[in-house]
Motif scaffolding. Structure first.
Motif, PDB file in Angstrom:
ATOM      1  N   ALA A 115      -0.039  -5.901   5.156  1.00 34.87           N
ATOM      2  CA  ALA A 115      -0.822  -4.901   5.887  1.00 34.87           C
ATOM      3  C   ALA A 115       0.091  -3.994   6.701  1.00 34.87           C
ATOM      4  O   ALA A 115      -0.062  -2.769   6.699  1.00 34.87           O
ATOM      5  CB  ALA A 115      -1.833  -5.593   6.797  1.00 34.87           C
ATOM      6  N   LEU A 116       1.067  -4.584   7.396  1.00 33.35           N
ATOM      7  CA  LEU A 116       1.994  -3.791   8.200  1.00 33.35           C
ATOM      8  C   LEU A 116       2.819  -2.859   7.324  1.00 33.35           C
ATOM      9  O   LEU A 116       3.084  -1.712   7.679  1.00 33.35           O
ATOM     10  CB  LEU A 116       2.918  -4.727   8.985  1.00 33.35           C
ATOM     11  CG  LEU A 116       2.285  -5.442  10.179  1.00 33.35           C
ATOM     12  CD1 LEU A 116       3.247  -6.500  10.727  1.00 33.35           C
ATOM     13  CD2 LEU A 116       1.911  -4.460  11.268  1.00 33.35           C
ATOM     14  N   THR A 117       3.236  -3.354   6.167  1.00 34.69           N
ATOM     15  CA  THR A 117       4.049  -2.545   5.274  1.00 34.69           C
ATOM     16  C   THR A 117       3.279  -1.337   4.756  1.00 34.69           C
ATOM     17  O   THR A 117       3.808  -0.232   4.654  1.00 34.69           O
ATOM     18  CB  THR A 117       4.539  -3.396   4.085  1.00 34.69           C
ATOM     19  OG1 THR A 117       5.226  -4.536   4.597  1.00 34.69           O
ATOM     20  CG2 THR A 117       5.494  -2.614   3.214  1.00 34.69           C
ATOM     21  N   ARG A 118       1.999  -1.523   4.449  1.00 33.58           N
ATOM     22  CA  ARG A 118       1.174  -0.403   3.984  1.00 33.58           C
ATOM     23  C   ARG A 118       0.995   0.647   5.076  1.00 33.58           C
ATOM     24  O   ARG A 118       0.992   1.848   4.809  1.00 33.58           O
ATOM     25  CB  ARG A 118      -0.181  -0.921   3.501  1.00 33.58           C
ATOM     26  CG  ARG A 118      -0.105  -1.666   2.172  1.00 33.58           C
ATOM     27  CD  ARG A 118      -1.482  -1.936   1.583  1.00 33.58           C
ATOM     28  NE  ARG A 118      -1.369  -2.510   0.253  1.00 33.58           N
ATOM     29  CZ  ARG A 118      -1.404  -3.815  -0.009  1.00 33.58           C
ATOM     30  NH1 ARG A 118      -1.559  -4.684   0.981  1.00 33.58           N
ATOM     31  NH2 ARG A 118      -1.283  -4.254  -1.244  1.00 33.58           N
ATOM     32  N   VAL A 119       0.842   0.203   6.307  1.00 39.15           N
ATOM     33  CA  VAL A 119       0.718   1.137   7.426  1.00 39.15           C
ATOM     34  C   VAL A 119       1.973   1.997   7.536  1.00 39.15           C
ATOM     35  O   VAL A 119       1.903   3.227   7.718  1.00 39.15           O
ATOM     36  CB  VAL A 119       0.471   0.376   8.746  1.00 39.15           C
ATOM     37  CG1 VAL A 119       0.631   1.311   9.935  1.00 39.15           C
ATOM     38  CG2 VAL A 119      -0.926  -0.225   8.749  1.00 39.15           C
ATOM     39  N   SER A 165       9.500   6.120  -0.966  1.00 38.78           N
ATOM     40  CA  SER A 165       9.379   4.897  -0.187  1.00 38.78           C
ATOM     41  C   SER A 165       7.976   4.735   0.370  1.00 38.78           C
ATOM     42  O   SER A 165       7.406   3.638   0.376  1.00 38.78           O
ATOM     43  CB  SER A 165      10.395   4.909   0.969  1.00 38.78           C
ATOM     44  OG  SER A 165      11.712   4.942   0.480  1.00 38.78           O
ATOM     45  N   GLY A 166       7.391   5.844   0.852  1.00 36.39           N
ATOM     46  CA  GLY A 166       6.047   5.789   1.400  1.00 36.39           C
ATOM     47  C   GLY A 166       5.021   5.361   0.365  1.00 36.39           C
ATOM     48  O   GLY A 166       4.158   4.519   0.631  1.00 36.39           O
ATOM     49  N   LEU A 167       5.109   5.930  -0.851  1.00 34.54           N
ATOM     50  CA  LEU A 167       4.184   5.550  -1.915  1.00 34.54           C
ATOM     51  C   LEU A 167       4.357   4.095  -2.312  1.00 34.54           C
ATOM     52  O   LEU A 167       3.386   3.358  -2.507  1.00 34.54           O
ATOM     53  CB  LEU A 167       4.400   6.460  -3.135  1.00 34.54           C
ATOM     54  CG  LEU A 167       3.933   7.921  -2.985  1.00 34.54           C
ATOM     55  CD1 LEU A 167       4.376   8.743  -4.185  1.00 34.54           C
ATOM     56  CD2 LEU A 167       2.413   7.977  -2.814  1.00 34.54           C
ATOM     57  N   LEU A 168       5.622   3.655  -2.415  1.00 35.42           N
ATOM     58  CA  LEU A 168       5.904   2.261  -2.795  1.00 35.42           C
ATOM     59  C   LEU A 168       5.291   1.292  -1.789  1.00 35.42           C
ATOM     60  O   LEU A 168       4.628   0.311  -2.151  1.00 35.42           O
ATOM     61  CB  LEU A 168       7.415   2.038  -2.885  1.00 35.42           C
ATOM     62  CG  LEU A 168       7.886   0.634  -3.213  1.00 35.42           C
ATOM     63  CD1 LEU A 168       7.472   0.247  -4.627  1.00 35.42           C
ATOM     64  CD2 LEU A 168       9.396   0.509  -3.061  1.00 35.42           C
ATOM     65  N   LEU A 169       5.508   1.553  -0.497  1.00 30.61           N
ATOM     66  CA  LEU A 169       4.997   0.662   0.529  1.00 30.61           C
ATOM     67  C   LEU A 169       3.481   0.703   0.634  1.00 30.61           C
ATOM     68  O   LEU A 169       2.816  -0.327   0.765  1.00 30.61           O
ATOM     69  CB  LEU A 169       5.615   1.035   1.882  1.00 30.61           C
ATOM     70  CG  LEU A 169       7.110   0.766   2.038  1.00 30.61           C
ATOM     71  CD1 LEU A 169       7.602   1.331   3.351  1.00 30.61           C
ATOM     72  CD2 LEU A 169       7.414  -0.724   1.958  1.00 30.61           C
ATOM     73  N   ALA A 170       2.913   1.907   0.562  1.00 32.39           N
ATOM     74  CA  ALA A 170       1.460   2.055   0.711  1.00 32.39           C
ATOM     75  C   ALA A 170       0.703   1.398  -0.439  1.00 32.39           C
ATOM     76  O   ALA A 170      -0.362   0.809  -0.247  1.00 32.39           O
ATOM     77  CB  ALA A 170       1.085   3.532   0.811  1.00 32.39           C
TER      78      ALA A 170
END
Length: 242
Positions: free
Chosen positions: A98-102, A233-238
């Motif tokens: 959850a934190l990583t997606r944020v 990176s943002g897309l990967l994490l989200a």
């Protein structure tokens, strides 16, 4: 045989992502984390990643040592050190996906913000220390948040070696703090420390290769690469949650 193959995969991934980090200033930890999680499991992955990232960032500091903004590193550390320690203490029970997606969503917003207001992320010293606190806390929970702080370092006018070295020195401060707390809390075991140290040569070699690339990049190309890395990176994490 399977163990050897997994070892080769980890070494290759460490080298490649360290080279990427040396060019863009971030991204290595974000891309390495899924590989380490698949091989080691989440808890050991973050501990090993911290050791490997310490080697990678330390190498980038050394290769760009003449351009490091030491004052900015000190300001960043004022917030990063206590926050990284607090985050490391909470690591054992943190909801990592959850934190990583944020954080992933935050990265995408930051790219849009930089394009909409190129100077909006230019902060005074007190606010920059707060950025250090946020990144130190987040780094302890999800392994690496280099992309999160990239816009704030770029807004200080740092480019090429100055940006790479200063951001890396700030990361070294966070990783050292995390390792101390991880060791006390028994998150960093002898095995995970040994694996991380075994990957250190690959991290250093990747940082050296990336340094050779970044010295030849025009300034505008460098900024585009950084922003492309932020989006990736943002897309990967989200999407994946790390």
């Amino acid at each position: 045989m399977e163990t050897v193959l997994l070892g080769v995969v980890m070494v290759a991934a460490t080298f490649a992502t360290a080279a990427l980090s040396a060019v863009a200033g971030f991204g290595g930890g974000v891309l390495l984390l899924p590989v380490f999680v698949a091989v080691l499991g989440t808890r050991d992955a973050v501990a090993v990643l911290t050791v490997a990232q310490l080697a990678s960032n330390g190498s980038r500091v050394w290769f760009n040592r003449r351009e490091v903004d030491r004052r900015l590193v000190g300001i960043f550390a004022l917030g990063a050190v206590p926050a990284a320690a607090a985050g490391a203490l909470l690591f054992a029970t943190a909801p990592l996906p959850a934190l990583t997606r944020v954080i992933g969503v935050f990265l995408l917003c930051m790219v849009a913000w930089r394009r909409w207001k190129p100077h909006a992320a230019q902060l005074d010293d007190r606010a920059f220390a707060a950025v250090g606190a946020a990144s130190g806390f987040g780094s302890a929970l999800v392994g690496s948040v280099g992309p999160m702080v990239a816009p704030f370092f770029l807004a200080r006018g740092l480019l090429r070696g100055a940006y790479i070295g200063t951001e890396a020195a700030s990361a070294v401060v966070m990783h050292l703090t995390k390792l101390v707390v991880f060791g006390v809390a028994a998150v960093l075991t002898a095995t995970s420390a040994a694996i991380g140290l075994a990957l250190a040569p690959a991290s250093a070699a990747g940082a050296w290769a990336g340094k050779k690339i970044v010295d030849r990049l025009p300034a505008h190309v460098f900024v585009l690469i950084v922003e492309a890395g932020l989006i990736a990176s943002g897309l990967l994490l989200a999407i994946t949650g790390g």
